[in-house]
Structure formats: structure tokens, C-alpha cells
Design a protein around this motif. Structure first.
Motif, PDB file in Angstrom:
ATOM      1  N   GLU A  30     -96.210 -26.184  90.319  1.00 16.04           N
ATOM      2  CA  GLU A  30     -95.487 -26.726  91.457  1.00 16.04           C
ATOM      3  C   GLU A  30     -94.538 -27.811  90.968  1.00 16.04           C
ATOM      4  N   LYS A  48     -85.316 -22.377 102.452  1.00 17.16           N
ATOM      5  CA  LYS A  48     -86.765 -22.250 102.393  1.00 17.16           C
ATOM      6  C   LYS A  48     -87.114 -20.782 102.160  1.00 17.16           C
ATOM      7  N   THR A 162     -90.143 -20.275  93.888  1.00  8.75           N
ATOM      8  CA  THR A 162     -89.811 -20.082  95.294  1.00  8.75           C
ATOM      9  C   THR A 162     -89.728 -21.440  95.973  1.00  8.75           C
ATOM     10  N   ILE A 164     -90.516 -23.689  98.764  1.00  8.58           N
ATOM     11  CA  ILE A 164     -91.472 -23.621  99.881  1.00  8.58           C
ATOM     12  C   ILE A 164     -91.106 -24.563 101.014  1.00  8.58           C
ATOM     13  N   THR A 184     -92.511 -23.772  94.323  1.00  3.68           N
ATOM     14  CA  THR A 184     -93.652 -23.246  93.577  1.00  3.68           C
ATOM     15  C   THR A 184     -93.229 -22.102  92.691  1.00  3.68           C
TER      16      THR A 184
END
Length: 185
Positions: A30, A48, A162, A164, A184
Motif C-alpha cells: 500500500e 478512484k 490501483t 483506492i 494499493t
């Protein structure tokens, strides 16, 4: 009692049954992405849920101030480099004059006071040159900081992953250290 089972060799085929079970998805890695400088958001390049690769531009901050500071520092470096050339020429001239007065004093054509005056000028020229050289060294450090500040107006993805969450919009002011783009892998 024994149960009867069918045995088949492994092969590719269509899944006949889908199993749904509760579970928790754990992140491999992360990255909480935060600006390292304060500035106004000029553009946002992710949404997002979007996929990013290492180095992708995520957010662009207004860079006009950073560019101006870098240009000012570059101009100061140019000015100091020229000042050093002048100081070196003045120092050479003062050294020649000092040597000339020393020769005249040995011949009895110059006073002790004239010689001390010329030596004082020589020492001042050495000091002026040294100060300019120190200022130039300092300006090189300021230039490195200015270049880094300009680079920090582009917030880039540190890892593949990605997005988040995205807590930043165009026009907002971001503050150094504030997390705006959790992501993440």
C-alpha cells in the motif's frame, strides 16, 4: 458406510459450480501518496479505481513559483560567475601593484604607508573573491533545492497498483505531508 465417488483425470473444462464464501482481501503493498510541497492542484490524472504504473503522473501542481525561483537562482549563478571573473582580475592587478610597490620600496621610492595601503587592497580583493566563491557554492545548493521543488510539483505513482481513493480536486490547495491519493497493489 463408504461413499461412491467419480474420479476423472485433470482437464480443462467449464466450471459447473460457483462457491461464494466470506473473506478478506489483503493488500500486497500500500502506498499513501502525499504532496511533498504546498501548492494549488492544476490537474488530476487518476480516478478512484484506476490502474497506475510506477512513474505515472497522478497530480500536477501549479509550478509557476517553483520555476520563478529556479530562474532567479540560475540568474544569480550567472551573475556570481561573472563577479568571480572580475574579482580574479582585480586580485591579479592588486598582486601586481603590491609587487611593484614592494620593488619600489626596496629601491627607496615608496613609503611604508603606500606599501601597507596596497597590501590592504590585495587582502580586500582576496576576501571579495572568497565571498563570491562561497556565494556561488551556496547558490548551487539553492539551485538543487529549486530543481527538487519544481520536480515535486508533479506527484507520480511510486508503485504499480490501483487507486483506492482520491481526496483531491483541481483548484484545491494541497499541503505537504497530507495524504490525498491512497493506493494499493
Amino acid at each position: 458406510p463408504t461413499k461412491e465417488v467419480q474420479i476423472q483425470r485433470p482437464r480443462r473444462s467449464t466450471i459447473v459450480q460457483t462457491v461464494t464464501a466470506p473473506g478478506t482481501i489483503e493488500l500486497i503493498d500500500e502506498a499513501k501518496i502525499a504532496s511533498q510541497t504546498m501548492g494549488q492542484v492544476e490537474s488530476v490524472h487518476v480516478e478512484k479505481g484506476g490502474q497506475v504504473k510506477t512513474g505515472d503522473l497522478l497530480v500536477k501542481l501549479d509550478d509557476e513559483d517553483a520555476k520563478a525561483r529556479l530562474e532567479s537562482t540560475e540568474a544569480r549563478i550567472d551573475r556570481l560567475e561573472e563577479a568571480i571573473k572580475v574579482a580574479e582580475a582585480d586580485l591579479r592587478k592588486a598582486a601586481e601593484e603590491s609587487q611593484g610597490y614592494e620593488n619600489l620600496k626596496q629601491l627607496g621610492f615608496s613609503s611604508e604607508t603606500e606599501l601597507r595601503d596596497v597590501e590592504t587592497v590585495l587582502e580586500k580583493m582576496k576576501a571579495v573573491l572568497a565571498m563570491s566563491q562561497h556565494e556561488l557554492t551556496e547558490s548551487f545548493a539553492v539551485r538543487r533545492n529549486s530543481q527538487q521543488d519544481l520536480k515535486r510539483t508533479e506527484i507520480r505513482a511510486p508503485i504499480d497498483g490501483t487507486v483506492i481513493d482520491r481526496d483531491v480536486e483541481v483548484g484545491e490547495i494541497v499541503i505537504a505531508g497530507t495524504t490525498n491519493l491512497p493506493g494499493t497493489v
